[in-house]
Design a protein around this motif. Structure first.
Motif, PDB file in Angstrom:
ATOM      1  N   GLU A 120      43.611  26.230  20.521  1.00 43.66           N
ATOM      2  CA  GLU A 120      43.150  24.932  21.029  1.00 43.66           C
ATOM      3  C   GLU A 120      42.059  25.054  22.092  1.00 43.66           C
ATOM      4  N   ASP A 121      42.029  26.173  22.824  1.00 42.20           N
ATOM      5  CA  ASP A 121      41.083  26.314  23.931  1.00 42.20           C
ATOM      6  C   ASP A 121      40.128  27.495  23.795  1.00 42.20           C
ATOM      7  N   CYS A 122      40.589  28.581  23.223  1.00 38.98           N
ATOM      8  CA  CYS A 122      39.837  29.830  23.295  1.00 38.98           C
ATOM      9  C   CYS A 122      38.835  30.061  22.179  1.00 38.98           C
ATOM     10  N   VAL A 123      39.173  29.720  20.948  1.00 38.21           N
ATOM     11  CA  VAL A 123      38.277  30.054  19.847  1.00 38.21           C
ATOM     12  C   VAL A 123      38.151  28.883  18.874  1.00 38.21           C
ATOM     13  N   GLY A 124      36.944  28.729  18.358  1.00 39.43           N
ATOM     14  CA  GLY A 124      36.674  27.738  17.327  1.00 39.43           C
ATOM     15  C   GLY A 124      35.665  28.308  16.349  1.00 39.43           C
ATOM     16  N   VAL A 125      35.765  27.897  15.108  1.00 45.29           N
ATOM     17  CA  VAL A 125      34.827  28.334  14.079  1.00 45.29           C
ATOM     18  C   VAL A 125      34.215  27.087  13.461  1.00 45.29           C
ATOM     19  N   ILE A 155      39.169  25.435  13.110  1.00 45.39           N
ATOM     20  CA  ILE A 155      38.092  25.713  12.171  1.00 45.39           C
ATOM     21  C   ILE A 155      37.705  24.400  11.509  1.00 45.39           C
ATOM     22  N   ASP A 156      36.418  24.049  11.595  1.00 45.33           N
ATOM     23  CA  ASP A 156      36.029  22.793  10.976  1.00 45.33           C
ATOM     24  C   ASP A 156      34.542  22.770  10.672  1.00 45.33           C
ATOM     25  N   THR A 157      34.141  21.716   9.984  1.00 45.64           N
ATOM     26  CA  THR A 157      32.730  21.528   9.665  1.00 45.64           C
ATOM     27  C   THR A 157      31.997  21.065  10.921  1.00 45.64           C
ATOM     28  N   VAL A 158      30.701  21.163  10.875  1.00 44.54           N
ATOM     29  CA  VAL A 158      29.860  20.782  12.005  1.00 44.54           C
ATOM     30  C   VAL A 158      30.144  19.343  12.428  1.00 44.54           C
ATOM     31  N   GLU A 159      30.206  18.443  11.455  1.00 52.58           N
ATOM     32  CA  GLU A 159      30.396  17.030  11.768  1.00 52.58           C
ATOM     33  C   GLU A 159      31.722  16.786  12.482  1.00 52.58           C
ATOM     34  N   ARG A 160      32.773  17.420  12.039  1.00 50.77           N
ATOM     35  CA  ARG A 160      34.097  17.188  12.620  1.00 50.77           C
ATOM     36  C   ARG A 160      34.304  17.941  13.930  1.00 50.77           C
ATOM     37  N   PHE A 161      33.654  19.083  14.085  1.00 48.49           N
ATOM     38  CA  PHE A 161      33.844  19.875  15.300  1.00 48.49           C
ATOM     39  C   PHE A 161      32.976  19.358  16.443  1.00 48.49           C
ATOM     40  N   GLN A 162      31.958  18.600  16.118  1.00 56.68           N
ATOM     41  CA  GLN A 162      31.007  18.116  17.106  1.00 56.68           C
ATOM     42  C   GLN A 162      31.731  17.490  18.298  1.00 56.68           C
ATOM     43  N   GLY A 163      31.369  17.940  19.491  1.00 59.13           N
ATOM     44  CA  GLY A 163      31.995  17.450  20.712  1.00 59.13           C
ATOM     45  C   GLY A 163      33.203  18.271  21.127  1.00 59.13           C
ATOM     46  N   GLY A 164      33.689  19.132  20.247  1.00 60.07           N
ATOM     47  CA  GLY A 164      34.819  19.998  20.577  1.00 60.07           C
ATOM     48  C   GLY A 164      34.373  21.144  21.469  1.00 60.07           C
TER      49      GLY A 164
END
Length: 185
Positions: A120-125, A155-164
């Motif tokens: 939730e905090d450390c890594v995102g793809v 892990i998510d697409t650009v549109e959904r991860f935006q702002g994360g």
């Protein structure tokens, strides 16, 4: 206009200025970085089904705010199995070393993250295609089978991860249009 970035290091803010953000944009915590609790694992400790490179530790080093890995690829369109395994390996390496807190912002207690904190905090793809997202999720679920319910949100697409936000964001880049791929070469 926001002129102070409270999240990113100076290297990232400098890049933002170079692509059109205001020239007076400043990093409030210019030395923000990942913090490695231990040395990166070597090849004998690394999952043997994933592609290995001696450069993984360099790529993931807290000393660099931004790094790029370029690999040879035939036209793989919207999903690339090799790249999904590379990303899974990078996430595995981060899991073995990363602190639950960023360094360079405030006084913190560096410690290993809980599974929830890690995802939730450390890594995102971030990926442009759902097909690539599915491949990355599958590879991570093989590595972390007891954390399947946590992996999905990281892990998510650009549109959904935006702002994360995450301490470390890995971008897997793919292009579906063969003409665009050829043009970019």
């Amino acid at each position: 206009v926001l002129n102070i970035n409270y999240r990113s290091s100076e290297a990232i803010v400098e890049f933002a200025r170079s692509i059109g953000y205001p020239q007076n944009l400043l990093a409030h915590f210019p030395n923000t970085s990942l913090f490695a609790l231990n040395a990166f694992p070597n090849q004998t400790q690394y999952p043997n089904h994933l592609p290995w490179s001696d450069q993984l530790a360099t790529l993931l080093s807290p000393a660099d705010s931004v790094a790029a890995l370029v690999h040879d690829d035939e036209i793989s369109s919207q999903g690339n199995h090799y790249e999904a395994r590379l990303i899974a390996g990078m996430v595995w390496m981060l899991r073995q070393t990363m602190s639950s807190e960023l360094d360079g912002q405030n006084a913190v207690n560096h410690r290993p993250p809980t599974p929830e904190e890690f995802w939730e905090d450390c890594v995102g793809v971030v990926t442009p295609h759902r097909a690539q997202r599915a491949l990355v999720v599958k590879e991570l679920e093989i590595l972390f089978p007891t954390e399947k319910n946590l992996i999905d949100g990281a892990i998510d697409t650009v549109e959904r991860f935006q702002g994360g936000e995450r301490h470390c964001v890995i971008v897997t880049y793919g292009v579906a249009d063969v003409d665009v791929i050829t043009g970019e070469e």
